[in-house]
Design a protein around this motif. Structure first.
Motif, PDB file in Angstrom:
ATOM      1  N   PRO A 126       0.819  -1.223   0.000  1.00 25.56           N
ATOM      2  CA  PRO A 126       0.000   0.000   0.000  1.00 25.56           C
ATOM      3  C   PRO A 126       0.848   1.267   0.000  1.00 25.56           C
ATOM      4  CG  PRO A 126      -0.842  -1.588   1.589  1.00 25.56           C
ATOM      5  CD  PRO A 126       0.472  -2.125   1.114  1.00 25.56           C
ATOM      6  N   ILE A 127       2.026   1.210   0.637  1.00 25.49           N
ATOM      7  CA  ILE A 127       2.894   2.388   0.665  1.00 25.49           C
ATOM      8  C   ILE A 127       3.424   2.667  -0.732  1.00 25.49           C
ATOM      9  CG2 ILE A 127       4.886   3.469   1.765  1.00 25.49           C
ATOM     10  CD1 ILE A 127       4.637   1.482   4.033  1.00 25.49           C
ATOM     11  N   PHE A 128       3.770   1.613  -1.480  1.00 26.81           N
ATOM     12  CA  PHE A 128       4.239   1.800  -2.858  1.00 26.81           C
ATOM     13  C   PHE A 128       3.117   2.392  -3.713  1.00 26.81           C
ATOM     14  CE2 PHE A 128       4.418   0.106  -7.206  1.00 26.81           C
ATOM     15  CZ  PHE A 128       5.599   0.698  -7.628  1.00 26.81           C
ATOM     16  N   ILE A 129       1.899   1.892  -3.545  1.00 20.00           N
ATOM     17  CA  ILE A 129       0.767   2.416  -4.310  1.00 20.00           C
ATOM     18  C   ILE A 129       0.561   3.893  -4.002  1.00 20.00           C
ATOM     19  CG2 ILE A 129      -1.721   2.218  -4.676  1.00 20.00           C
ATOM     20  CD1 ILE A 129      -1.384  -0.807  -4.106  1.00 20.00           C
ATOM     21  N   ALA A 130       0.725   4.268  -2.728  1.00 21.01           N
ATOM     22  CA  ALA A 130       0.602   5.675  -2.348  1.00 21.01           C
ATOM     23  C   ALA A 130       1.704   6.507  -3.010  1.00 21.01           C
ATOM     24  CB  ALA A 130       0.676   5.823  -0.836  1.00 21.01           C
ATOM     25  N   HIS A 131       2.907   5.961  -3.093  1.00 22.75           N
ATOM     26  CA  HIS A 131       4.025   6.661  -3.747  1.00 22.75           C
ATOM     27  C   HIS A 131       3.708   6.905  -5.224  1.00 22.75           C
ATOM     28  CE1 HIS A 131       8.127   7.858  -4.607  1.00 22.75           C
ATOM     29  NE2 HIS A 131       8.265   6.886  -5.496  1.00 22.75           N
ATOM     30  N   VAL A 132       3.194   5.880  -5.899  1.00 21.30           N
ATOM     31  CA  VAL A 132       2.846   6.026  -7.316  1.00 21.30           C
ATOM     32  C   VAL A 132       1.713   7.035  -7.476  1.00 21.30           C
ATOM     33  CG1 VAL A 132       1.959   4.823  -9.351  1.00 21.30           C
ATOM     34  CG2 VAL A 132       3.669   3.717  -7.898  1.00 21.30           C
ATOM     35  N   ASP A 133       0.740   7.007  -6.579  1.00 21.99           N
ATOM     36  CA  ASP A 133      -0.373   7.959  -6.635  1.00 21.99           C
ATOM     37  C   ASP A 133       0.150   9.393  -6.527  1.00 21.99           C
ATOM     38  OD1 ASP A 133      -3.445   8.313  -6.457  1.00 21.99           O
ATOM     39  OD2 ASP A 133      -2.706   9.489  -4.767  1.00 21.99           O
ATOM     40  N   HIS A 134       1.141   9.610  -5.668  1.00 20.77           N
ATOM     41  CA  HIS A 134       1.727  10.945  -5.531  1.00 20.77           C
ATOM     42  C   HIS A 134       2.423  11.377  -6.815  1.00 20.77           C
ATOM     43  CE1 HIS A 134       1.954  10.911  -0.828  1.00 20.77           C
ATOM     44  NE2 HIS A 134       0.727  10.812  -1.292  1.00 20.77           N
ATOM     45  N   ILE A 135       3.077  10.437  -7.483  1.00 20.48           N
ATOM     46  CA  ILE A 135       3.746  10.768  -8.743  1.00 20.48           C
ATOM     47  C   ILE A 135       2.720  11.157  -9.805  1.00 20.48           C
ATOM     48  CG2 ILE A 135       5.097   9.828 -10.671  1.00 20.48           C
ATOM     49  CD1 ILE A 135       6.637   8.174  -8.639  1.00 20.48           C
ATOM     50  N   VAL A 136       1.634  10.402  -9.876  1.00 16.69           N
ATOM     51  CA  VAL A 136       0.579  10.731 -10.841  1.00 16.69           C
ATOM     52  C   VAL A 136      -0.009  12.105 -10.530  1.00 16.69           C
ATOM     53  CG1 VAL A 136      -1.693  10.069 -11.729  1.00 16.69           C
ATOM     54  CG2 VAL A 136       0.047   8.316 -11.327  1.00 16.69           C
ATOM     55  N   ALA A 137      -0.226  12.392  -9.253  1.00 15.64           N
ATOM     56  CA  ALA A 137      -0.758  13.702  -8.866  1.00 15.64           C
ATOM     57  C   ALA A 137       0.205  14.809  -9.283  1.00 15.64           C
ATOM     58  CB  ALA A 137      -0.986  13.746  -7.356  1.00 15.64           C
TER      59      ALA A 137
END
Length: 238
Positions: A126-137
């Protein structure tokens, strides 16, 4: 029996209770000091000063320890990325993303074993998914469409976490200079172009590497090429 004194009570250190966090921190410390292959349940128990069976109340097995290692490292990456000084993505998305990726890389330079573990486990965290979400944002704030942001993630690949999977990597990426020279000598006749290129590229790397031919200059060179290419696509509207 010798009676206890007030001085004895003052100097006696309270026992730190075992916890999952303490076990995982010890695992990171052990891997940092002695390498990932040293990480066994027996060695980990010795590191925290308990019997091996006591660990199983907090981590089910070695796989659970490795999952925990990813959790710790990604947590450090997220903290580093959030704290880094970077321009606003709507003003300079390249500078913003570059600063965050290099901050992630700084974490991995402290834990040089981490890429081996991240390659097999990061995508489900989940932490990796959050990291990717931040990059997309960040990309969206910089003017990217969802389609181009999706393509950018594919192009960045493991660089989004601060390391690269190289096209050519010997079985032992940490081989000595002598071993590397011997390998190139054996390959020279069969693969003259590759060996010539590798021989030309040999250089001192005082900061160490995260993999074969993955020193800081090469990492940043490739990252900048990617960011510049994505900016051209963004401004072209594709």
């Amino acid at each position: 029996m010798i009676p206890r004194t007030d001085a004895d009570e003052l100097t006696e250190q309270p026992r730190i209770p075992l916890s999952r966090r303490r076990v995982l921190r010890a695992a990171v410390r052990l891997a940092d000091r002695d390498g990932l292959d040293s990480l066994t349940m027996r060695r980990l128990a010795q590191e925290v000063g308990v019997e091996a069976m006591s660990l199983y109340h907090h981590v089910a097995n070695k796989d659970a320890v490795f999952d925990g290692l990813v959790e710790v490292v990604l947590g450090e990456i997220m903290a580093a990325v959030e704290e880094v000084e970077a321009p606003s993505p709507d003003e300079d998305w390249q500078g913003a993303l570059r600063a965050r990726i290099l901050a992630a890389r700084e974490v991995l330079l402290r834990h040089r074993w981490a890429p081996r573990v991240l390659e097999t486990r990061a995508s489900t965290s989940p932490i990796f998914i959050a990291h990717v979400d931040h990059i997309v944002a960040l990309l969206r704030a910089g003017g990217f469409s969802y389609e181009l942001a999706h393509r950018a993630l594919h192009v960045l690949g493991s660089r989004a976490l601060g390391f690269t999977q190289e096209l050519f990597q010997p079985d032992d990426a940490q081989s000595t200079d002598a071993a590397a020279a011997a390998m190139m000598e054996q390959m020279a006749e069969q693969f003259p172009n590759l060996v010539g290129m590798l021989a030309d590229a040999v250089h001192d790397d005082p900061d160490g590497t995260l993999g074969f031919c993955d020193d800081q200059f090469e990492f940043e060179f490739a990252l900048d090429l990617i960011l510049e290419g994505l900016e051209r696509r963004r401004t072209a509207g594709s």
